[in-house]
Write a protein that holds these residues in place. Sequence first.
Motif, short mmCIF file in Angstrom:
data_model
loop_
_atom_site.label_atom_id
_atom_site.label_comp_id
_atom_site.label_asym_id
_atom_site.label_seq_id
_atom_site.Cartn_x
_atom_site.Cartn_y
_atom_site.Cartn_z
N HIS A 122 21.03 102.80 15.12
CA HIS A 122 19.71 102.67 14.52
C HIS A 122 18.75 102.11 15.56
CE1 HIS A 122 16.66 101.90 11.40
NE2 HIS A 122 16.41 100.80 12.10
N VAL A 123 17.60 102.77 15.73
CA VAL A 123 16.61 102.35 16.72
C VAL A 123 15.27 102.08 16.03
CG1 VAL A 123 15.34 102.99 18.80
CG2 VAL A 123 17.72 103.70 18.54
N ASP A 124 14.68 100.95 16.34
CA ASP A 124 13.33 100.62 15.89
C ASP A 124 12.40 100.67 17.11
OD1 ASP A 124 13.68 100.05 13.08
OD2 ASP A 124 14.80 98.28 13.70
N TYR A 125 11.36 101.49 17.02
CA TYR A 125 10.40 101.62 18.11
C TYR A 125 9.25 100.64 17.87
CZ TYR A 125 12.93 106.02 18.74
OH TYR A 125 13.92 106.97 18.94
N ARG A 126 9.10 99.68 18.77
CA ARG A 126 8.08 98.64 18.60
C ARG A 126 6.80 98.95 19.36
NH1 ARG A 126 10.02 96.88 14.04
NH2 ARG A 126 12.07 95.90 14.21
N LYS A 127 6.94 99.54 20.56
CA LYS A 127 5.79 99.92 21.37
C LYS A 127 6.12 101.21 22.12
CE LYS A 127 3.56 95.45 22.27
NZ LYS A 127 3.03 94.55 23.35
N ILE A 128 5.09 101.87 22.64
CA ILE A 128 5.30 103.04 23.47
C ILE A 128 6.09 102.63 24.72
CG2 ILE A 128 4.17 104.76 24.92
CD1 ILE A 128 3.99 105.32 21.94
N THR A 129 7.10 103.43 25.06
CA THR A 129 7.87 103.18 26.28
C THR A 129 7.27 104.02 27.40
OG1 THR A 129 9.89 102.79 24.99
CG2 THR A 129 10.16 103.28 27.34
N PRO A 130 6.78 103.39 28.46
CA PRO A 130 6.10 104.13 29.53
C PRO A 130 7.08 104.73 30.53
CG PRO A 130 6.06 101.80 30.03
CD PRO A 130 6.74 101.94 28.68
N ILE A 131 6.64 105.78 31.21
CA ILE A 131 7.44 106.32 32.31
C ILE A 131 7.02 105.62 33.60
CG2 ILE A 131 7.68 108.55 31.17
CD1 ILE A 131 5.71 109.61 33.39
N ASP A 132 7.90 105.68 34.59
CA ASP A 132 7.63 105.18 35.94
C ASP A 132 7.23 103.71 35.97
OD1 ASP A 132 8.21 107.64 37.12
OD2 ASP A 132 6.17 108.38 36.79
N GLU A 133 7.76 102.94 35.06
CA GLU A 133 7.54 101.49 35.08
C GLU A 133 8.89 100.79 34.93
OE1 GLU A 133 4.59 99.89 32.52
OE2 GLU A 133 3.11 101.47 32.95
N PRO A 134 9.09 99.66 35.61
CA PRO A 134 10.37 98.95 35.54
C PRO A 134 10.62 98.38 34.15
CG PRO A 134 8.76 97.63 36.71
CD PRO A 134 8.13 98.97 36.51
N LEU A 135 11.80 98.61 33.65
CA LEU A 135 12.20 98.16 32.32
C LEU A 135 13.54 97.45 32.39
CD1 LEU A 135 11.39 101.49 30.42
CD2 LEU A 135 9.87 99.52 30.70
N THR A 136 13.82 96.67 31.37
CA THR A 136 15.09 95.96 31.26
C THR A 136 15.66 96.16 29.86
OG1 THR A 136 14.37 94.27 32.83
CG2 THR A 136 16.25 93.72 31.44
N ALA A 137 16.95 96.28 29.77
CA ALA A 137 17.62 96.40 28.47
C ALA A 137 18.85 95.50 28.44
CB ALA A 137 18.02 97.85 28.19
N GLN A 138 19.11 94.97 27.27
CA GLN A 138 20.28 94.10 27.09
C GLN A 138 21.02 94.49 25.81
OE1 GLN A 138 18.20 90.26 27.13
NE2 GLN A 138 19.09 89.84 29.15
N GLY A 139 22.33 94.42 25.87
CA GLY A 139 23.15 94.69 24.71
C GLY A 139 24.28 93.68 24.61
N ARG A 140 24.61 93.29 23.40
CA ARG A 140 25.69 92.31 23.22
C ARG A 140 26.41 92.57 21.91
NH1 ARG A 140 24.80 88.39 19.55
NH2 ARG A 140 22.70 88.24 18.65
N ILE A 141 27.66 92.20 21.87
CA ILE A 141 28.45 92.32 20.64
C ILE A 141 28.04 91.20 19.69
CG2 ILE A 141 30.76 92.20 19.65
CD1 ILE A 141 31.81 93.35 22.28
N SER A 142 27.61 91.57 18.50
CA SER A 142 27.20 90.58 17.51
C SER A 142 28.32 90.22 16.55
CB SER A 142 25.99 91.09 16.72
OG SER A 142 26.30 92.31 16.07
N ARG A 143 29.24 91.18 16.34
CA ARG A 143 30.31 90.90 15.38
C ARG A 143 31.42 91.92 15.56
NH1 ARG A 143 30.90 92.40 9.74
NH2 ARG A 143 28.87 93.45 9.84
N VAL A 144 32.66 91.49 15.35
CA VAL A 144 33.82 92.37 15.37
C VAL A 144 34.56 92.23 14.06
CG1 VAL A 144 36.01 92.94 16.50
CG2 VAL A 144 34.04 92.21 17.88
N ASP A 145 34.81 93.35 13.41
CA ASP A 145 35.51 93.36 12.13
C ASP A 145 36.62 94.40 12.22
OD1 ASP A 145 36.40 93.28 9.53
OD2 ASP A 145 34.56 94.11 8.65
N GLY A 146 37.80 93.96 12.61
CA GLY A 146 38.91 94.90 12.78
C GLY A 146 38.59 95.89 13.89
#
Length: 206
Positions: free
Chosen positions: A150-174
């Motif tokens: 599921h993705v929520d778009y908050r602002k326009i994502t520009p091309i040719d500009e430096p971006l950062t992304a982070q991902g983490r495990i929030s929960r494990v269920d089996g």
Amino acid sequence: MTETAPEVRGGFPDVRPVEDAPDELGPFVAALRRLQDLTVSSKPDPALWAAATEHLENACALLDGHQVPETEAVAGRVLTLPGLAHPLMPPWLVTDSGPDGVTMAGHFTTAHIGGNRAVHGGMIPLFYDWLLGMVVSTADIRPTRTAYLHVDYRKITPIDEPLTAQGRISRVDGRKVFIDATMTSADGSLLSEANGLMVRLLPHQP
């Protein structure tokens, strides 16, 4: 031994990162990305399309006949090259990874435009699916498949500009691994956020 241990997971290929990729691969993939950018931003004389097609067909002829199984292919598995050296992935690199998650940095190019110099909305889920896969791989949770994203778009994502992304495990269920992720601009603005579910495969699942 667990039901998801490598020894009992059925025929799912054990695709691991490549550490000894040839030096020539990086420039080749960079040229392919440049070609994609030019393809969607050029209006040459029609004859140039035909000439360019001939060059591409010659390149295909050079590579044809050298196909190997996915466990032996190099492109798409090189952590030190942008997009893992996969020409369809945006040119991002993993900058930090560990038990707490994965951080990636990069940008989108002309080939990813959806309109008005903004990244096409469909490219964002593609990126997040890749990020979620990197998170579970770094945590040595494998093999998995994406159950939902599921993705929520908050602002326009520009091309040719430096971006950062982070991902983490929030929960494990089996077998279920829940992951949260964000993408931000250079000034820290939140561009989009995602949450997804990765599920460990059972031995009989492809």
